[in-house]
Enzyme design. Structure first.
Site, short mmCIF file in Angstrom:
data_model
loop_
_atom_site.label_atom_id
_atom_site.label_comp_id
_atom_site.label_asym_id
_atom_site.label_seq_id
_atom_site.Cartn_x
_atom_site.Cartn_y
_atom_site.Cartn_z
N ASP A 9 0.82 -1.25 0.05
CA ASP A 9 0.03 -0.24 -0.12
C ASP A 9 0.88 1.19 -0.05
OD1 ASP A 9 -2.35 1.74 0.51
OD2 ASP A 9 -1.68 1.85 2.48
N THR A 17 1.64 10.07 4.08
CA THR A 17 0.79 10.66 3.38
C THR A 17 -0.54 10.51 4.23
OG1 THR A 17 0.42 9.16 1.98
CG2 THR A 17 1.38 11.18 1.03
N GLY A 46 -7.32 3.90 3.73
CA GLY A 46 -7.50 2.72 2.76
C GLY A 46 -8.70 2.91 1.97
N ARG A 49 -11.77 8.05 -2.07
CA ARG A 49 -12.00 9.47 -1.91
C ARG A 49 -13.58 9.47 -1.50
NH1 ARG A 49 -9.94 13.08 -6.42
NH2 ARG A 49 -8.23 11.79 -5.88
N LYS A 117 -5.73 8.14 -6.21
CA LYS A 117 -5.64 8.54 -7.63
C LYS A 117 -4.37 9.26 -7.68
CE LYS A 117 -10.35 7.92 -8.99
NZ LYS A 117 -11.57 8.37 -9.08
N ASN A 118 -3.90 9.75 -6.70
CA ASN A 118 -2.48 10.60 -6.81
C ASN A 118 -1.18 9.80 -6.62
OD1 ASN A 118 -3.77 13.35 -6.89
ND2 ASN A 118 -4.79 12.61 -4.91
N LYS A 145 -10.75 -0.97 -2.10
CA LYS A 145 -10.63 -1.96 -0.88
C LYS A 145 -11.89 -1.57 0.19
CE LYS A 145 -5.62 -1.12 -1.27
NZ LYS A 145 -4.58 -0.26 -0.47
N GLU A 169 -0.05 -3.34 4.58
CA GLU A 169 -1.32 -2.60 4.77
C GLU A 169 -1.12 -2.08 5.98
OE1 GLU A 169 -3.62 -1.04 3.86
OE2 GLU A 169 -3.75 -1.68 1.61
C1 BG6 Z 1 -5.80 5.81 0.19
C2 BG6 Z 1 -5.54 6.43 1.50
O1 BG6 Z 1 -4.51 5.36 -0.01
O2 BG6 Z 1 -6.12 6.30 -0.95
C3 BG6 Z 1 -7.12 7.00 1.85
O3 BG6 Z 1 -5.55 5.87 2.56
C4 BG6 Z 1 -7.49 7.74 0.37
O4 BG6 Z 1 -7.28 7.92 2.89
C5 BG6 Z 1 -7.57 6.94 -0.81
O5 BG6 Z 1 -8.98 8.42 0.70
C6 BG6 Z 1 -7.75 7.82 -1.88
O6 BG6 Z 1 -6.83 8.73 -2.31
P1 BG6 Z 1 -6.90 9.92 -3.33
O7 BG6 Z 1 -5.45 10.43 -3.43
O8 BG6 Z 1 -7.22 9.26 -4.53
O9 BG6 Z 1 -7.88 10.97 -2.45
MG MG Z 2 -2.79 2.78 3.66
#
Ligand code: BG6
Ligand code: MG
Length: 217
Positions: A9, A17, A46, A49, A117-118, A145, A169
């Site tokens: 993960d 983060t 995990g 969004r 997605k980041n 997940k 994880e």
């Molecule tokens: C997961 C995080 O890895 O990614 C979550 O643990 C987060 O907290 C999720 O909401 C989605 O992330 P992002 O960057 O697409 O908003």
């Molecule tokens: Mg995590």
């Protein structure tokens, strides 16, 4: 040899983060007029969004229309991205790079399995992209997940049977996803927050290939 691939993960395992996600969600909650604690935040780890926003709104007992939710999710993401834009390789969690290198030297394949997605932006910022044979992120999966899709896709792209995969994880949703994928699991963090992992470790500082062998091989 039982373990042929390790799937990591990202948020809270490779890099901290999880803290930035928490600050951005806390600000979102405060703007909506309610308090959001670190304990509440455990439920978001995990989780995708939009699923995270739904849990947050549930905690604040607020109901919104879908278009309002989308605006709010975008706003939270813009805030989150403004925090992570400053990230450097210094923020990689202790022991991670040495462990990844040791796995590679011992012929273990490596994948990233993240709901975010980041994820690619973060990997680039911390200069870690090339350490992963395969990256599966929130743009490549339809089901979040605890659905096993993210890890099963990772195993498929690596060409390794799920029974020979080990997942690292920090979130309950991720442990459940790895369990649903039929994989081995090491939880990262504190045992009271993580149920159903094979083992729990606080981080990678004392993790190495010898220890992995003694646990699984
Ligand atoms: C997961 C995080 O890895 O990614 C979550 O643990 C987060 O907290 C999720 O909401 C989605 O992330 P992002 O960057 O697409 O908003
Ligand atoms: Mg995590």
């Amino acid at each position: 040899m039982k373990i042929k691939a390790c799937l990591f993960d990202l948020d809270g395992v490779v890099v901290d983060t999880a803290r930035y996600h928490y600050i951005a969600w806390k600000k979102t909650a405060e703007d909506l007029g309610f308090h959001f604690s670190e304990n509440d935040n455990e439920r978001l780890k995990g989780v995708s969004r939009m699923d995270s926003l739904n849990i947050l709104l549930d905690i604040g007992k607020i109901s919104l229309k879908q278009d309002q939710k989308e605006l709010l999710a975008d706003k939270k993401n813009n805030l989150y991205v403004s925090y992570i834009r400053q990230m450097t390789p210094d923020e990689i969690l202790p022991g991670v790079i040495a462990f990844l290198d040791e796995l590679r030297d011992n012929g273990i394949l490596i994948a990233l399995g993240s709901a975010s997605k980041n994820a690619m932006t973060i990997l680039e910022l911390i200069n870690l992209t090339r350490k992963f044979d395969v990256v599966i992120d929130g743009n490549k999966v339809g089901k979040a997940k605890p659905d096993p899709e993210v890890f099963l896709k990772g195993a498929f792209e690596l060409g390794i049977d799920p029974a020979n995969c080990l997942v690292f994880e920090d979130a309950q949703a991720g442990i459940d996803a790895a369990r649903n994928a039929g994989m081995h699991i090491i939880g990262i963090g504190q045992a009271e927050n993580l149920k159903n992992a094979d083992f729990i470790i606080p981080g990678f500082e004392n993790m190495n290939f010898d220890r992995l062998q003694s646990l699984y091989f």
